[in-house]
Design a protein around this motif. Structure first.
Motif, PDB file in Angstrom:
ATOM      1  N   GLU A 293      44.273  42.444  34.238  1.00 34.50           N
ATOM      2  CA  GLU A 293      45.658  42.055  34.531  1.00 34.50           C
ATOM      3  C   GLU A 293      46.062  42.680  35.853  1.00 34.50           C
ATOM      4  O   GLU A 293      45.654  43.803  36.160  1.00 34.50           O
ATOM      5  N   SER A 294      46.854  41.974  36.617  1.00 33.60           N
ATOM      6  CA  SER A 294      47.366  42.536  37.856  1.00 33.60           C
ATOM      7  C   SER A 294      48.578  41.734  38.283  1.00 33.60           C
ATOM      8  O   SER A 294      48.751  40.596  37.872  1.00 33.60           O
ATOM      9  N   SER A 295      49.411  42.363  39.101  1.00 31.96           N
ATOM     10  CA  SER A 295      50.525  41.629  39.681  1.00 31.96           C
ATOM     11  C   SER A 295      50.354  41.711  41.186  1.00 31.96           C
ATOM     12  O   SER A 295      49.927  42.727  41.701  1.00 31.96           O
ATOM     13  N   GLY A 296      50.617  40.645  41.873  1.00 32.80           N
ATOM     14  CA  GLY A 296      50.594  40.716  43.337  1.00 32.80           C
ATOM     15  C   GLY A 296      49.313  40.246  43.992  1.00 32.80           C
ATOM     16  O   GLY A 296      49.092  40.494  45.170  1.00 32.80           O
ATOM     17  N   ILE A 297      48.445  39.566  43.248  1.00 33.18           N
ATOM     18  CA  ILE A 297      47.247  38.996  43.877  1.00 33.18           C
ATOM     19  C   ILE A 297      47.580  37.603  44.397  1.00 33.18           C
ATOM     20  O   ILE A 297      48.164  36.785  43.687  1.00 33.18           O
TER      21      ILE A 297
ATOM     22  N   THR B 232      46.327  39.521  49.600  1.00 33.24           N
ATOM     23  CA  THR B 232      45.677  40.383  48.613  1.00 33.24           C
ATOM     24  C   THR B 232      44.709  39.531  47.804  1.00 33.24           C
ATOM     25  O   THR B 232      45.105  38.529  47.203  1.00 33.24           O
TER      26      THR B 232
ATOM     27  N   LYS C 226      44.356  43.515  51.239  1.00 33.55           N
ATOM     28  CA  LYS C 226      43.777  44.358  50.198  1.00 33.55           C
ATOM     29  C   LYS C 226      42.740  43.521  49.464  1.00 33.55           C
ATOM     30  O   LYS C 226      42.932  42.323  49.291  1.00 33.55           O
TER      31      LYS C 226
END
Lengths: 56, 206
Positions: free
Chosen positions: B108-112, B50, B72
């Motif tokens: 902000e994001s989680s999972g990159i 990702t 992704k």
């Protein structure tokens, strides 16, 4: 301008820029499950600019 | 996709009609974008990962990552016009990318897994490049980032890496050519050196 659906898998990794909690798709907006702020989706592009969000 | 093919595909993408000097909006040259993307691909940081392109502009790096088989891809930019062109560029080449309008410093994001970025060089707004680098290292365990190659910048980035407890695994000097596009530009093309960094967080597998 065609409207593109937001990929549900992406909603799993996008979070509210203010409280860092999950956001969900509700109609034409992304809504934070915690603080309830609304982030508009314009031409298929979510606007996560914190100071342009509507409070919930 | 071979590097030269990727470079040609990226060169064909549409540019911003009215780039902003303040945001330092110039396109990543096709050869530089292809070098960054191929290095990331070779290190296993693209395929099935990702990816996030911070300050994506018209989307060259993000689209390149999608063409190389990323799982992704998210492109983040503050400028809605740049994003509109990015979305059109992606549709034209069949790349599936989510574009997000946000201030890079607030995203902000989680999972990159991997951030790829060509941040502003911090010439118009001092420190803009470091703001991007800090954010990138918060979001992902691996970061590819382009910075102006000056002794001062090199010393500064090395110092920050130490303070943040992250590791610069690679630094590659590249030629960066941009055509004249702002009023204060007096030559037809500008050529300078940039450093391509690969930076890893200690907890990248954690």
């Amino acid at each position: 301008m065609s409207r593109e659906a937001i990929n549900p898998e992406l909603l799993e990794i996008l979070v509210c820029p203010i409280c860092k909690q999950k956001i969900e798709l509700k109609g034409e907006e992304l809504v934070c499950v915690n603080c309830g702020r609304h982030y508009p989706i314009i031409n298929g592009i979510p606007n996560l600019i914190p100071w342009e969000a509507k409070s919930g | 996709m071979r590097k030269k093919q990727l470079e040609i595909a990226l060169q064909k993408l549409a540019a911003h009609p009215s780039p902003s000097a303040e945001l330092e909006q110039y396109m990543t040259p096709g050869d530089v974008a292809a070098t960054l993307l191929h290095m990331a691909y070779a290190r296993g940081d693209i395929a099935r990962r990702t990816i996030c392109d911070l300050g994506c502009g018209t989307g060259r790096l993000a689209i390149g990552a999608a063409l190389l088989g990323a799982k992704k891809v998210i492109g983040v930019d503050i400028d809605p016009i740049a994003l509109k062109i990015a979305a059109r560029n992606a549709r034209r080449v069949g790349a599936n990318i989510t574009w997000i309008r946000c201030d890079v410093g607030k995203f902000e994001s989680s999972g990159i897994n991997t951030v790829i970025q060509n941040p502003p060089f911090g010439v118009q707004r001092r420190g803009a490049d470091m703001k991007f680098l800090h954010r990138a290292l918060k979001l992902a365990g691996v970061v590819y980032s382009l910075h102006k190659a000056t002794p001062r910048n090199r010393a500064f980035i090395a110092k920050r890496a130490k303070e943040l407890d992250v590791k610069i695994t690679d630094r590659l000097e590249l030629d960066f050519r941009i055509p004249r596009q702002f009023e204060f530009h007096t030559r037809d093309t500008y050529k300078f050196k940039v450093d391509l960094y690969r930076i890893e967080r200690g907890d990248k597998n954690g």
